[in-house]
Design a protein around this motif. Sequence first.
Motif, short mmCIF file in Angstrom:
data_model
loop_
_atom_site.label_atom_id
_atom_site.label_comp_id
_atom_site.label_asym_id
_atom_site.label_seq_id
_atom_site.Cartn_x
_atom_site.Cartn_y
_atom_site.Cartn_z
N SER A 119 1.03 -1.08 -0.01
CA SER A 119 0.08 0.05 -0.12
C SER A 119 0.82 1.23 -0.09
CB SER A 119 -1.16 -0.06 1.36
OG SER A 119 -0.29 0.02 2.29
N GLY A 120 1.26 1.49 -1.06
CA GLY A 120 2.19 2.56 -1.39
C GLY A 120 3.34 2.27 -2.29
N PRO A 121 3.81 3.20 -2.87
CA PRO A 121 4.69 2.89 -4.15
C PRO A 121 6.02 2.43 -3.47
CG PRO A 121 4.60 5.09 -4.09
CD PRO A 121 3.63 4.61 -3.21
N GLY A 122 6.47 2.75 -2.60
CA GLY A 122 7.88 2.27 -2.09
C GLY A 122 7.46 0.95 -1.61
N ARG A 123 6.66 0.62 -0.96
CA ARG A 123 6.10 -0.89 -0.41
C ARG A 123 6.03 -1.58 -1.62
NH1 ARG A 123 1.66 0.82 4.30
NH2 ARG A 123 3.21 1.70 5.89
N VAL A 124 5.33 -1.20 -2.65
CA VAL A 124 5.28 -1.96 -3.76
C VAL A 124 6.65 -2.51 -4.15
CG1 VAL A 124 4.46 -2.29 -6.10
CG2 VAL A 124 3.32 -1.23 -4.65
N GLY A 125 7.48 -1.38 -4.33
CA GLY A 125 8.76 -1.79 -4.92
C GLY A 125 9.65 -2.83 -3.90
N GLN A 126 9.46 -2.58 -2.99
CA GLN A 126 10.16 -3.64 -1.72
C GLN A 126 9.47 -5.01 -2.01
OE1 GLN A 126 9.89 -2.54 2.46
NE2 GLN A 126 11.86 -3.62 2.61
N ALA A 127 8.33 -5.00 -1.83
CA ALA A 127 7.59 -6.34 -1.98
C ALA A 127 7.64 -7.20 -3.09
CB ALA A 127 5.93 -6.14 -1.69
#
Length: 185
Positions: A119-127
């Motif tokens: 839930s958020g672009p940085g979280r998408v990137g990490q996940a």
Amino acid sequence: MHRLTSDVDFFARSAVQVAADLIGADFTVSGVGGTIVETEAYLPDDAASHSFAGTTARNRAMFGPPAHAYIYLSYGLHWCLNFVCLPGSAVLIRAIEPRWGIDTMRARRGVREERLLCSGPGRVGQALAISRELDGLPLGEDPFRLTLPSTKPPLAAGIRVGITKAVEQPWRFGLAGSSFVSRKF
């Protein structure tokens, strides 16, 4: 649903249209991913866009062919995933509802709660283990897999978040009622 393998025509349109049409699509990187529930559009004449001042080493992929990934490092911390549309325009993937590889996402993020995995672009990137090595790669080839929905899901729209320029543009789209978006609409 149909698999989008190299549908350049889908992406060779306004990023605003593409951003709305990506809601409800399934997206994975090396088998890890889920349903896209939030996006934002960025255009070449948009002061908030990385392409606004022209081509740089960082944003070169934005000026390449449609249907490719544009990856950038945000605040020196988070790799963010974008889909290139017309030259100088892209769609930021802001949130995904996790569906595949959830345990892998949890390990990468160090978070148990599903809602917080992407839930958020940085979280998408990490996940999804997004990195600079994916910048410029075609979305129709491995490690990516994108499947568009066969019917349009209910959309929410609003102003973009996390920016300081051109904040009034209503180019943020989400799956109406989703609890997986980064911020409520």
